[in-house]
Design a protein around this motif. Structure first.
Motif, short mmCIF file in Angstrom:
data_model
loop_
_atom_site.label_atom_id
_atom_site.label_comp_id
_atom_site.label_asym_id
_atom_site.label_seq_id
_atom_site.Cartn_x
_atom_site.Cartn_y
_atom_site.Cartn_z
N ARG A 81 -7.51 9.28 1.35
CA ARG A 81 -7.50 8.01 0.63
C ARG A 81 -8.63 7.94 -0.39
O ARG A 81 -8.43 7.50 -1.53
N ALA A 82 -9.82 8.40 -0.01
CA ALA A 82 -10.94 8.37 -0.95
C ALA A 82 -10.66 9.23 -2.17
O ALA A 82 -10.89 8.82 -3.32
N GLU A 136 -12.76 -0.57 -4.27
CA GLU A 136 -12.13 0.65 -3.75
C GLU A 136 -12.84 1.89 -4.29
O GLU A 136 -13.09 2.86 -3.54
N ARG A 137 -13.16 1.87 -5.58
CA ARG A 137 -13.85 3.03 -6.16
C ARG A 137 -15.25 3.19 -5.58
O ARG A 137 -15.70 4.32 -5.34
N ALA A 190 -14.85 4.69 -2.10
CA ALA A 190 -14.44 6.08 -2.21
C ALA A 190 -15.61 6.97 -2.64
O ALA A 190 -15.76 8.11 -2.17
#
Length: 393
Positions: free
Chosen positions: A249-250, A292-293, A296
Motif C-alpha cells: 500500500r505504501a 496518505e503520502r 507512505a
C-alpha cells in the motif's frame, strides 16, 4: 547510425525494426540487444506503448545513456519492444500494440511492463534486452518467462533518455537467457568486474515464501536448498514485519502519486486514448491525499531501515519473485486486478528500499516458469550477479 526497416512481424517488436550497429570491438562485441519502447534510440520515435504519447514526446536525436554505453561496448541494437502503456502495467497486455508472446508458456501472459523485451530474449531474437522496473516491470516478466533479470540499485544505472514514471522508484535493468551473458552486460553497465567472493549468509523471507501459492513454495524448495548449500549458512526471517500488504500500500501511494505528477501535463494536453486499467491507475494517483503520502513516506523509511538491518555485508535474502506463474492470456478485466495486487505484495520492497534484486530462473509450476529472487544491500548488484553465475555453473 540508426536505420528503420519495414514493419516487423515479430510479436514483441512494434513498428519499424530499428537496427544500430555497435562498435567493432569491445566486451560485448557480437551480442545483440532489444530496447523497451520507453528508452530512446536516436532517430526512432519512442512510442511508450500508447498511440498518443509521441504527440508530446518528439523523436529523440540521441541515444539514451544506457543504449550508448552498450553500443560503445560492441553490442548491436536490433529492435524496439512492446511495453505496457507508459509503463503502467504488470501483466504485459497492451490494448494498442497487443500482447507479446510468452515463449516459455504460450497460453500465458509474458508479464509487464517490459513484456516485449522479455519475449524477445526468451524467443532467442536477441542475446539480451533492456527494460525498466518501477514496481516490478523487469522482475515479473523475468519470472514469468524464465529469464535472468535485474532491478539494479536505485540510481546506479543512468536513466537519461528514458521515459519517467515515478522518479523515486524508476530503474533500468535487463534480461538474459544465461548467466554468462547476464554478467557480461552487468560488468559493462556497472563499469566494474564481478567480485570473486560469494556471500556467507542466506536469509529466506518466510513471510514472502508463505504468501506464494503452495505449488510455488514446493517448486522453490530445491533452488533454496542449492543456494543454502553454496552459501553455507541459512536462516529464516520476516521481510516485512508490518505486513507485505502494508508495504504494498505504501509503495502504491508513492508510485501512483508520482505517476500522476509525471503524466498530468500529457493528459491535459492530449486527452490520450488509453486502456481502462491504465486510466484507473492514474485517476487513483490523482486522488492520493497529503496524509496518505506522508504515512507512505514514513513506511518507506521503516522499510529501508529494515533492509539495511537484514542485509549487512556478505548477506543476501531470497524470496519468490511472483506468488504464482504467469496467468492465462485474455482473462476478464475483473479477474486481473486481484492478480496485480498479489504480485505487488512481493515487488513493493524494490521501490520502497532501492536495493538490487536478481531473478533466478529454473523453477516451474504446471510447466510454466516461476522465479526465485535474491536481494542484497544497496550497491551489491554485481555480488548478486556473481552468485547467479555460480549457481548456473
Amino acid at each position: 547510425m540508426t536505420t528503420a526497416q519495414p514493419l516487423s512481424t515479430d510479436p514483441f517488436l512494434p513498428g519499424p525494426r530499428v537496427r544500430v550497429a555497435g562498435s567493432a570491438t569491445g566486451p560485448l562485441a557480437g551480442l545483440t540487444f532489444a530496447v523497451k519502447d520507453l528508452i530512446d534510440v536516436a532517430d526512432s520515435p519512442t512510442a511508450g506503448g500508447n498511440p498518443d504519447w509521441p504527440r508530446v514526446y518528439p523523436t529523440p536525436t540521441r541515444h539514451a545513456g544506457v543504449v550508448q554505453t552498450l553500443l560503445d561496448a560492441g553490442a548491436s541494437a536490433v529492435g524496439k519492444t512492446v511495453t505496457d502503456e507508459v509503463s503502467l502495467g504488470i501483466l504485459g497486455e497492451n490494448a494498442h500494440d497487443g500482447t507479446p508472446l510468452n515463449p516459455a508458456a504460450p497460453d500465458r501472459v509474458p508479464g509487464g511492463s517490459s513484456s516485449g523485451s522479455a519475449s524477445a530474449v526468451a524467443a532467442g531474437a536477441c542475446d539480451f534486452a533492456l527494460g525498466t522496473d518501477t514496481g516490478g516491470s523487469v522482475r515479473v516478466p523475468a519470472s514469468f518467462c524464465g529469464l535472468y533479470g535485474i532491478r539494479p540499485t536505485h540510481g546506479r544505472i543512468d536513466f537519461s533518455g528514458i521515459c519517467v514514471q515515478a522518479p523515486s522508484s524508476d530503474t533500468c535493468g535487463w534480461f538474459a537467457r544465461d548467466a554468462a551473458t547476464f554478467a557480461r552486460v552487468g560488468e559493462v553497465l556497472f563499469g566494474q568486474v564481478m567480485p570473486d567472493r560469494l556471500p556467507h549468509t542466506l536469509l529466506v523471507a518466510a513471510d514472502a515464501l508463505g504468501f506464494a501459492d503452495a505449488a510455488v513454495q514446493e517448486a522453490m524448495a530445491p533452488q533454496i536448498e542449492r543456494l543454502a548449500a553454496l552459501i553455507g549458512n541459512r536462516r529464516d526471517v520476516t521481510l516485512a514485519p508490518q505486513g507485505l500488504s502494508v508495504w504494498q500500500r505504501a509503495q502504491r501511494v508513492l508510485q501512483s502519486s508520482e505517476a500522476w505528477q509525471t503524466f498530468e501535463p500529457w493528459l491535459d494536453a492530449c486527452n490520450p486514448r488509453m486502456a481502462f486499467s491504465v486510466a484507473r491507475s492514474l485517476i487513483q494517483g490523482s486522488m492520493m491525499t497529503d496524509a496518505e503520502r506522508s504515512a507512505a513516506s514514513l513506511m518507506r523509511i521503516e522499510a529501508r531501515a529494515r533492509l539495511a538491518r537484514l542485509l549487512p555485508p556478505g548477506t543476501i535474502l531470497c524470496l519468490p519473485t511472483t506468488p504464482f506463474p504467469a496467468p492465462l492470456r485474455g482473462l476478464p478485466l475483473g479477474a486481473l486486478h486481484p492478480l496485480r495486487e498479489r504480485i505487488a505484495c512481493l515487488t513493493s520492497h524494490g521501490g520502497l528500499t532501492g536495493v538490487p534484486q536478481v531473478n533466478l530462473p529454473g523453477a516451474h509450476v504446471d510447466g510454466a516458469p516461476v522465479g526465485l529472487s535474491i536481494l542484497g544491500a544497496r550497491g551489491t548488484d554485481l555480488d548478486l550477479i556473481r552468485l547467479a553465475v555460480a549457481l548456473e555453473g
